[in-house]
Enzyme design. Structure first.
Site, PDB file in Angstrom:
ATOM      1  N   ASP A 141       0.860  -1.187   0.000  1.00 48.28           N
ATOM      2  CA  ASP A 141       0.000   0.000   0.000  1.00 48.28           C
ATOM      3  C   ASP A 141       0.894   1.235   0.000  1.00 48.28           C
ATOM      4  O   ASP A 141       1.931   1.261   0.677  1.00 48.28           O
ATOM      5  CB  ASP A 141      -0.879   0.005   1.259  1.00 48.28           C
ATOM      6  CG  ASP A 141      -1.631   1.327   1.385  1.00 48.28           C
ATOM      7  OD1 ASP A 141      -1.231   2.160   2.224  1.00 48.28           O
ATOM      8  OD2 ASP A 141      -2.553   1.557   0.584  1.00 48.28           O
ATOM      9  N   GLU A 191       7.179  20.482 -19.114  1.00 44.40           N
ATOM     10  CA  GLU A 191       6.070  19.806 -19.813  1.00 44.40           C
ATOM     11  C   GLU A 191       5.062  20.847 -20.270  1.00 44.40           C
ATOM     12  O   GLU A 191       4.489  20.772 -21.340  1.00 44.40           O
ATOM     13  CB  GLU A 191       5.404  18.792 -18.876  1.00 44.40           C
ATOM     14  CG  GLU A 191       4.306  17.954 -19.518  1.00 44.40           C
ATOM     15  CD  GLU A 191       2.922  18.581 -19.448  1.00 44.40           C
ATOM     16  OE1 GLU A 191       2.766  19.606 -18.742  1.00 44.40           O
ATOM     17  OE2 GLU A 191       2.002  18.105 -20.122  1.00 44.40           O
TER      18      GLU A 191
END
Ligand code: DTR
Ligand code: CA
Ligand code: ZN
Ligand code: ZN
Length: 438
Positions: A43, A171
């Site tokens: 997890d 980006e």
């Protein structure tokens, strides 16, 4: 101290104990799992991911409110992510490029091991727009990928494939950083990329659960994960060319990824499917309000765990922990009866960054009536960590590995095991002192 008739610890006994200790140390690996069976992903703690977002928010706040290409906040973001990966044992590279007259940076992190001819890569752009801190766009993807990389290190995951992670610059200016990385990658190296997984906006406040539909294997891996959660997904339709996976797809690398939506409006059918409101998936897209309050925790948690699931599934490895770096001193040091403290020293070198939160401290003290002893670990800067303080009563010897949270200590330097006998009659000596770094 009760006067006891000390059971003389023969050298033979000590040698046997030491041998057992050494053997345990040499063969400390667990039975390796079936290499064909992919190990289950851990997890990913949401709290850890959110802490990274808080840190990125602080960086933006301290640097004019953004983390945009060419601004100080972006380089500070790169340095922040790099430091955590270096401390976790990654091999990191900062790749520079120029765009719009400013220097840009990509951060590449390789997890040592795995087949160098089969590289599974995951990445996210780390830059924001100049109008805000970019916590969802794209602190969310960057933080989730970072925490997954740290989970790989914590678990000692040894994938069959080689794992590589990337954080891209510029980006928002047109996938500039990832395009530069791919362009610089020799053709033979590109061919080794078995897949690139992209995560750009995965915590939108009014989330949808979109899966890229570029490579079927990667798409299925994500869709199966969400199906296991009972969370419906949709194919990401506006994504083509809209984020860094396009740079890899354009050179033939299989790609996939996840997305929770940007400025488009959630339809009523999608509201039925996912809840939320028939408004923008992220009303703060490219805005100053894209802060830490612009995150849906459930979406961020689910997507972070989906990233880990995909990394573990697509890299197919076992969980045999990598051998740590061991520093040992086996010289005997006599401990004066009811006298001054003595020390055994190991000089740690070549370990990057700080010591871990789970530093293994191997102690081997041959001494009757262990309750006489005060045993401390002393860090290079003099910090003292108590290991045993007059405990154990009349039992003999301390042969034990203690786990110490030494994460605030610089790893390299002279570490000492300090032992003092605080009561008369029983005597002994330090036989061994060992530090193991992951
Ligand atoms: N271009 C991304 C946001 C974005 C818009 N559509 C998609 C689809 C898939 C991933 C990302 C996006 C940005 O602003 O960073
Ligand atoms: Ca989780
Ligand atoms: Zn954006
Ligand atoms: Zn983005």
């Amino acid at each position: 101290m009760n006067i006891s008739v000390p059971r003389r610890v023969t050298k033979a006994t000590a040698v046997a104990a030491l041998a057992a200790l050494a053997l345990a140390g040499l063969t400390g690996t667990t039975a390796s799992a079936n290499p064909a069976a992919a190990a289950a992903a851990p997890d990913i703690p949401l709290a850890n991911v959110k802490q990274h977002l808080t840190d990125l928010q602080s960086i933006a706040t301290a640097n004019g409110g953004n983390r945009a290409h060419g601004r100080t906040g972006y380089k500070a973001s790169i340095d922040f992510v790099k430091a955590k990966l270096d401390a976790a044992g990654y091999t990191t590279t900062v790749q520079q490029f120029t765009s719009g007259g400013s220097t840009g940076y990509n951060l590449i992190a390789d997890w040592p091991g795995g087949d160098p001819n089969q590289v599974l890569m995951a990445g996210s752009h780390l830059d924001s727009v100049s109008s805000g801190p970019g916590i969802n766009d794209n602190g969310s993807g960057s933080a989730a990928v970072l925490e997954t990389a740290l989970a790989v290190a914590r678990s000692g995951y040894q994938p069959t494939k080689h794992l590589r992670f990337g954080w891209w610059g510029a980006e928002e200016l047109g996938l500039v950083g990832s395009k530069y990385y791919v362009a610089q990658l020799p053709t033979a190296e590109r061919a080794k990329l078995s897949g690139y997984l992209n995560f750009d906006m995965i915590g939108s406040p009014n989330p949808g659960y979109f899966v890229y539909d570029d490579d079927p294997t990667i798409e299925t891996t994500f869709k199966n994960y969400f199906a296991g959660l009972g969370v419906p997904t949709e194919i990401e339709t506006e994504g083509d060319g809209r984020s860094d996976h396009a740079s890899f797809k354009n050179v033939g690398v299989p790609v996939g990824g996840l997305f929770t939506g940007a400025s488009r409006v959630k339809s009523s059918a999608q509201v039925q499917k996912w809840g939320g409101t028939a408004t923008a998936f992220d009303r703060c897209y490219h805005s100053s309000c894209d802060t830490t309050s612009n995150i849906n925790d459930t979406a961020l948690d689910r997507n972070s765990d989906a990233i880990a699931h995909a990394i573990w599934t697509l890299s197919a490895g076992t969980t045999t922990p990598p051998p740590g770096k061991v520093f040992e001193n086996t010289a005997d040091v006599s401990v004066p009866d009811n006298g001054a403290a003595v020390t055994s020293t190991v000089n740690v070198t070549g370990v990057t960054g700080n010591a871990p939160s789970n530093l293994a401290v191997g102690v081997d003290i041959v001494h009757t009536y262990r309750g006489d002893l005060v045993v401390d670990l002393v860090a290079p800067d003099g910090s003292v960590y108590s290991l045993s303080n007059r405990s154990g009563g009349s039992a003999d010897n301390i042969v034990q590995t203690f786990t110490v949270n030494a994460s605030s200590e610089v790893a390299n330097g002279a570490w000492k095991l300090r032992v003092q006998d605080k009561a008369s009659v029983d005597t002994g000596y330090i036989s061994g002192f060992k530090l193991t770094f992951p």
